[in-house]
Design an enzyme around this catalytic site. Structure first.
Site, PDB file in Angstrom:
ATOM      1  N   GLU A  83       2.178  -0.214 -14.579  1.00 33.49           N
ATOM      2  CA  GLU A  83       0.582  -0.820 -14.252  1.00 33.49           C
ATOM      3  C   GLU A  83       0.204  -0.078 -12.870  1.00 33.49           C
ATOM      4  OE1 GLU A  83      -1.480  -2.294 -15.825  1.00 33.49           O
ATOM      5  OE2 GLU A  83      -2.964  -1.639 -14.023  1.00 33.49           O
ATOM      6  N   PHE A  84      -0.893   0.439 -12.742  1.00 34.06           N
ATOM      7  CA  PHE A  84      -1.423   1.136 -11.720  1.00 34.06           C
ATOM      8  C   PHE A  84      -2.591   0.497 -10.929  1.00 34.06           C
ATOM      9  CE2 PHE A  84       0.690   4.353 -14.216  1.00 34.06           C
ATOM     10  CZ  PHE A  84       1.379   5.048 -13.235  1.00 34.06           C
ATOM     11  N   LYS A 108      -4.866  -1.740  -8.233  1.00 32.20           N
ATOM     12  CA  LYS A 108      -4.787  -1.894  -6.966  1.00 32.20           C
ATOM     13  C   LYS A 108      -5.336  -3.339  -6.809  1.00 32.20           C
ATOM     14  CE  LYS A 108      -7.972   1.087  -5.835  1.00 32.20           C
ATOM     15  NZ  LYS A 108      -8.203   1.780  -7.280  1.00 32.20           N
ATOM     16  N   GLU A 109      -4.611  -4.157  -5.898  1.00 25.52           N
ATOM     17  CA  GLU A 109      -5.130  -5.466  -5.462  1.00 25.52           C
ATOM     18  C   GLU A 109      -6.309  -5.401  -4.771  1.00 25.52           C
ATOM     19  OE1 GLU A 109      -2.109  -7.755  -3.471  1.00 25.52           O
ATOM     20  OE2 GLU A 109      -0.556  -7.254  -4.861  1.00 25.52           O
ATOM     21  N   TYR A 150      -6.736   7.939   6.029  1.00 25.86           N
ATOM     22  CA  TYR A 150      -7.244   7.175   6.907  1.00 25.86           C
ATOM     23  C   TYR A 150      -6.138   6.666   7.941  1.00 25.86           C
ATOM     24  CZ  TYR A 150     -11.877   6.488   5.626  1.00 25.86           C
ATOM     25  OH  TYR A 150     -13.343   6.832   5.411  1.00 25.86           O
ATOM     26  N   GLY A 175      -4.060   4.505  10.487  1.00 27.95           N
ATOM     27  CA  GLY A 175      -4.010   3.028  10.964  1.00 27.95           C
ATOM     28  C   GLY A 175      -2.757   2.677  11.585  1.00 27.95           C
ATOM     29  N   CYS A 193       3.695  -3.490  -2.690  1.00 27.49           N
ATOM     30  CA  CYS A 193       4.224  -2.251  -3.511  1.00 27.49           C
ATOM     31  C   CYS A 193       4.766  -1.139  -2.720  1.00 27.49           C
ATOM     32  CB  CYS A 193       2.986  -2.023  -4.459  1.00 27.49           C
ATOM     33  SG  CYS A 193       2.549  -3.147  -5.783  1.00 27.49           S
ATOM     34  N   LYS A 233       8.194  -1.359  -0.794  1.00 26.50           N
ATOM     35  CA  LYS A 233       9.292  -1.683  -1.632  1.00 26.50           C
ATOM     36  C   LYS A 233       9.606  -0.547  -2.436  1.00 26.50           C
ATOM     37  CE  LYS A 233       7.719  -4.380  -5.690  1.00 26.50           C
ATOM     38  NZ  LYS A 233       7.921  -3.387  -6.730  1.00 26.50           N
TER      39      LYS A 233
HETATM   40  N1  LIG Z   1       0.877  -6.264  -6.955  1.00 29.67           N
HETATM   41  C1  LIG Z   1       0.501  -5.371  -7.368  1.00 29.67           C
HETATM   42  O1  LIG Z   1      -0.600  -4.834  -6.938  1.00 29.67           O
HETATM   43  C2  LIG Z   1       1.250  -4.444  -8.586  1.00 29.67           C
HETATM   44  C3  LIG Z   1       0.409  -3.425  -8.911  1.00 29.67           C
HETATM   45  C4  LIG Z   1       1.310  -2.368  -9.859  1.00 29.67           C
HETATM   46  C5  LIG Z   1       2.550  -2.959 -10.279  1.00 29.67           C
HETATM   47  N2  LIG Z   1       3.086  -3.996  -9.865  1.00 29.67           N
HETATM   48  C6  LIG Z   1       4.433  -4.304 -10.107  1.00 29.67           C
HETATM   49  O2  LIG Z   1       4.151  -5.324 -11.118  1.00 29.67           O
HETATM   50  C7  LIG Z   1       5.361  -6.295 -10.775  1.00 29.67           C
HETATM   51  C8  LIG Z   1       4.736  -7.693 -10.698  1.00 29.67           C
HETATM   52  O3  LIG Z   1       4.060  -7.666  -9.629  1.00 29.67           O
HETATM   53  P1  LIG Z   1       3.283  -8.950  -8.939  1.00 29.67           P
HETATM   54  O4  LIG Z   1       2.602  -8.464  -7.620  1.00 29.67           O
HETATM   55  O5  LIG Z   1       2.284  -9.226 -10.136  1.00 29.67           O
HETATM   56  O6  LIG Z   1       4.161 -10.133  -8.706  1.00 29.67           O
HETATM   57  P2  LIG Z   1       4.046 -11.523  -8.365  1.00 29.67           P
HETATM   58  O7  LIG Z   1       4.984 -11.910  -7.585  1.00 29.67           O
HETATM   59  O8  LIG Z   1       2.643 -11.667  -7.986  1.00 29.67           O
HETATM   60  O9  LIG Z   1       4.121 -12.407  -9.757  1.00 29.67           O
HETATM   61  C9  LIG Z   1       5.381 -12.312 -10.504  1.00 29.67           C
HETATM   62  C10 LIG Z   1       5.347 -13.849 -11.366  1.00 29.67           C
HETATM   63  O10 LIG Z   1       6.361 -13.658 -12.088  1.00 29.67           O
HETATM   64  C11 LIG Z   1       6.746 -14.994 -12.442  1.00 29.67           C
HETATM   65  N3  LIG Z   1       8.358 -14.836 -12.991  1.00 29.67           N
HETATM   66  C12 LIG Z   1       9.489 -14.480 -12.355  1.00 29.67           C
HETATM   67  N4  LIG Z   1      10.494 -14.760 -13.326  1.00 29.67           N
HETATM   68  C13 LIG Z   1      10.111 -14.975 -14.334  1.00 29.67           C
HETATM   69  C14 LIG Z   1      10.504 -15.592 -15.818  1.00 29.67           C
HETATM   70  N5  LIG Z   1      11.672 -15.269 -15.972  1.00 29.67           N
HETATM   71  N6  LIG Z   1       9.518 -15.927 -16.600  1.00 29.67           N
HETATM   72  C15 LIG Z   1       8.264 -15.876 -16.370  1.00 29.67           C
HETATM   73  N7  LIG Z   1       7.708 -15.588 -15.310  1.00 29.67           N
HETATM   74  C16 LIG Z   1       8.516 -15.095 -14.313  1.00 29.67           C
HETATM   75  C17 LIG Z   1       6.504 -15.646 -11.041  1.00 29.67           C
HETATM   76  O11 LIG Z   1       6.771 -17.048 -11.015  1.00 29.67           O
HETATM   77  C18 LIG Z   1       5.500 -14.986 -10.510  1.00 29.67           C
HETATM   78  O12 LIG Z   1       4.329 -15.644 -11.111  1.00 29.67           O
HETATM   79  C19 LIG Z   1       6.171  -5.805  -9.824  1.00 29.67           C
HETATM   80  O13 LIG Z   1       7.168  -5.297 -10.550  1.00 29.67           O
HETATM   81  C20 LIG Z   1       5.415  -4.810  -8.999  1.00 29.67           C
HETATM   82  O14 LIG Z   1       5.875  -4.084  -8.475  1.00 29.67           O
HETATM   83  C21 LIG Z   1       2.388  -4.679  -8.752  1.00 29.67           C
END
Ligand SMILES: NC(=O)c1ccc[n+]([C@@H]2O[C@H](COP(=O)([O-])OP(=O)(O)OC[C@H]3O[C@@H](n4cnc5c(N)ncnc54)[C@H](O)[C@@H]3O)[C@@H](O)[C@H]2O)c1
Length: 447
Positions: A154-155, A157-158, A257, A259, A266, A269
């Site tokens: 997934e790409f 952005k928050e 930019y 900062g 992301c 880690k």
């Molecule tokens: N946050 C971002 O902007 C972003 C963007 C692209 C990719 N990613 C990747 O996507 C993945 C998820 O990131 P996120 O920020 O959404 O994580 P997050 O921490 O916001 O959410 C993860 C969720 O998974 C749940 N979970 C954990 N174990 C579980 C299980 N066994 N069964 C069901 N649910 C379970 C947790 O309770 C939590 O609600 C990561 O690998 C991250 O690197 C994140």
């Protein structure tokens, strides 16, 4: 289509909601029962512009449902999207325990052919481990059900997650199965009304693509921060350098930019996980190590400027802080530069009044209790309360309400009108004319 999304965090909830919005029947699963209960009531666990109405609307329409376990029959489907967290382990590697736990559970529950999609950011080779974990579950049941594992990183952005998901630049699908490729393509057709956006590739290639993308962006940031620090020492205004180089189409304006370092859930880690991946195959990742090292020291730059201004002693200094979230548009404070800065300020004995438009609840929940109990850190209700009677203001997150504040009001309210601008938001020249002392990152204010 009928599908199950596992994990309802930033990625899982946005994915599930947006796929439901396109007419699919989606069940979102999370082990956090309280989160699921609130979601059923339409209460979101995260702040993400535009998401609430999609979640509430699709729940009402019955296209979006929530469950706490894959054992619930309602979660059976032909498509499982794994979107659980992959936090950094002690050694920097991605912790795959949640991903593999989900894979195991899928193996224990499926009753028909299905496609299992890795949406979480996972190291190269993870799809094979997911496949083994699912197979293990099936073997235990002596089941011969077939399945495919696909990498579809997934790409989004928050802060722009819904928009990014609805209008993706590209959809990366790593798969070695024609059948799975067809199913995934069909899933994403509604997101490609104007042109083809799917790029098919091998599974390992797709896993690597996600890390390479984040590492590239982190590299741009660290490079520019290095330039800004050098500009500070050479009496050069980095803002002019930024516009000067950004105008070159080969370089571009995005992610240059300067900062106070990147943060969030992301970049830090993922860079570390990539470093770990390289080390595991006996490669010294020289560029990535430098990107990471620059970022770590960049988290100290604003603190050093504040400390230097006050002659090295910050004990009982009263400072205002604008912005706690790791970037505007989100309440996420994971590895936020604000946290690194606060750690240094607290250790130095400073007193801080902080304000953020949306991350106050997250700050109250996640920051050390001791900081609040000692009254060293106070969260205030309004941005101007954070400048009241302070010795200086630090701008940490470039939220829109901070872009063009009422400087006259601030000057009156502050004990001394000093701005430490960690995001180079303000015009040094104009502020100095208005009677402020201004510090930016590599900014001199030359016209
Ligand atoms: N946050 C971002 O902007 C972003 C963007 C692209 C990719 N990613 C990747 O996507 C993945 C998820 O990131 P996120 O920020 O959404 O994580 P997050 O921490 O916001 O959410 C993860 C969720 O998974 C749940 N979970 C954990 N174990 C579980 C299980 N066994 N069964 C069901 N649910 C379970 C947790 O309770 C939590 O609600 C990561 O690998 C991250 O690197 C994140």
């Amino acid at each position: 289509m009928r599908l199950t999304v596992v994990g309802t965090g930033y990625v899982g909830l946005v994915t599930g909601a947006c796929l439901a919005e396109m007419g699919n029947d989606v069940v979102c699963v999370d082990v956090d029962a309280a989160k699921i209960e609130r979601l059923r009531q339409g209460i979101l666990p995260i702040y993400e512009p535009g998401l609430e109405s999609i979640v509430v609307g699709n729940t009402k329409e019955g296209r979006l449902k929530f469950a706490t376990s894959l054992k619930e029959p309602a979660t059976r489907s032909a498509l499982y999207l794994i979107a659980v967290g992959t936090p950094p382990g002690e050694d920097g590697s991605a912790d795959l325990r949640y991903v593999l736990a989900v894979a195991k559970e899928i193996g224990q529950t499926i009753s028909d052919y299905c496609v299992i999609v890795d949406k979480s950011t996972v190291p190269v080779g993870t799809a094979e481990r997911v496949r083994d974990a699912v197979q293990h579950g099936l073997d235990k049941r002596r089941s011969k059900i077939s399945f495919d594992v696909v990498s579809n990183p997934e790409f989004l952005k928050e802060g722009d997650a819904v928009q990014d998901f609805m209008r993706p630049d590209r959809i990366i699908i790593g798969s070695d199965s024609e059948r799975a490729r067809e199913i995934l393509r069909e899933l994403y057709v509604p997101f490609m009304r104007t042109h083809e956006r799917v790029i098919f590739m091998g599974i390992r290639d797709a896993e690597m693509t996600k890390y390479a993308a984040n590492a590239m962006l982190a590299t741009k940031i660290s490079f520019m921060n290095e330039m800004a620090n050098l500009c500070d020492r050479l009496g050069v205004d980095v803002e002019n350098v930024r516009t000067g180089i950004g105008s070159d189409a080969r370089i571009g304006y995005s992610f240059i930019y300067p900062g106070i370092g990147y943060g969030g859930s992301c970049f830090p880690k993922d860079v570390r996980a990539l470093i770990h991946m390289a080390s595991a195959v006996d490669m010294d990742p020289k560029v990535l190590n430098a990107v990471e090292a620059r970022n770590r020291s960049q988290h100290r730059v604003l603190f050093e400027k504040v400390k230097k201004h006050f002659g090295g002693d910050l004990k009982n200094r009263k400072l205002g802080l604008w912005g706690l979230a790791f970037k505007p548009g989100t309440d996420d404070m994971r590895e936020a530069p604000s946290v690194a800065l606060l750690q240094q300020l607290m250790a130095a004995g400073a007193e801080v009044k902080a304000y953020d438009p949306v991350a106050m609840e997250a700050a109250r929940r996640d920051l050390p209790r001791a900081w609040f109990e000692s009254n060293q850190l106070q969260l205030v209700e309004h941005q101007y309360q954070a400048v009241d009677a302070v010795d200086g203001l630090m701008l940490v997150t470039e939220w829109k309400p901070f872009r063009h504040p009422d400087f006259a009001r601030m000057k009156k309210a502050m004990k001394s009108p000093i701005i430490f601008d960690g995001r180079n938001q303000y015009d040094p020249h104009g502020l100095r004319q208005a009677g402020f002392i201004y510090y930016g990152i590599g900014r001199q204010g030359a016209v």
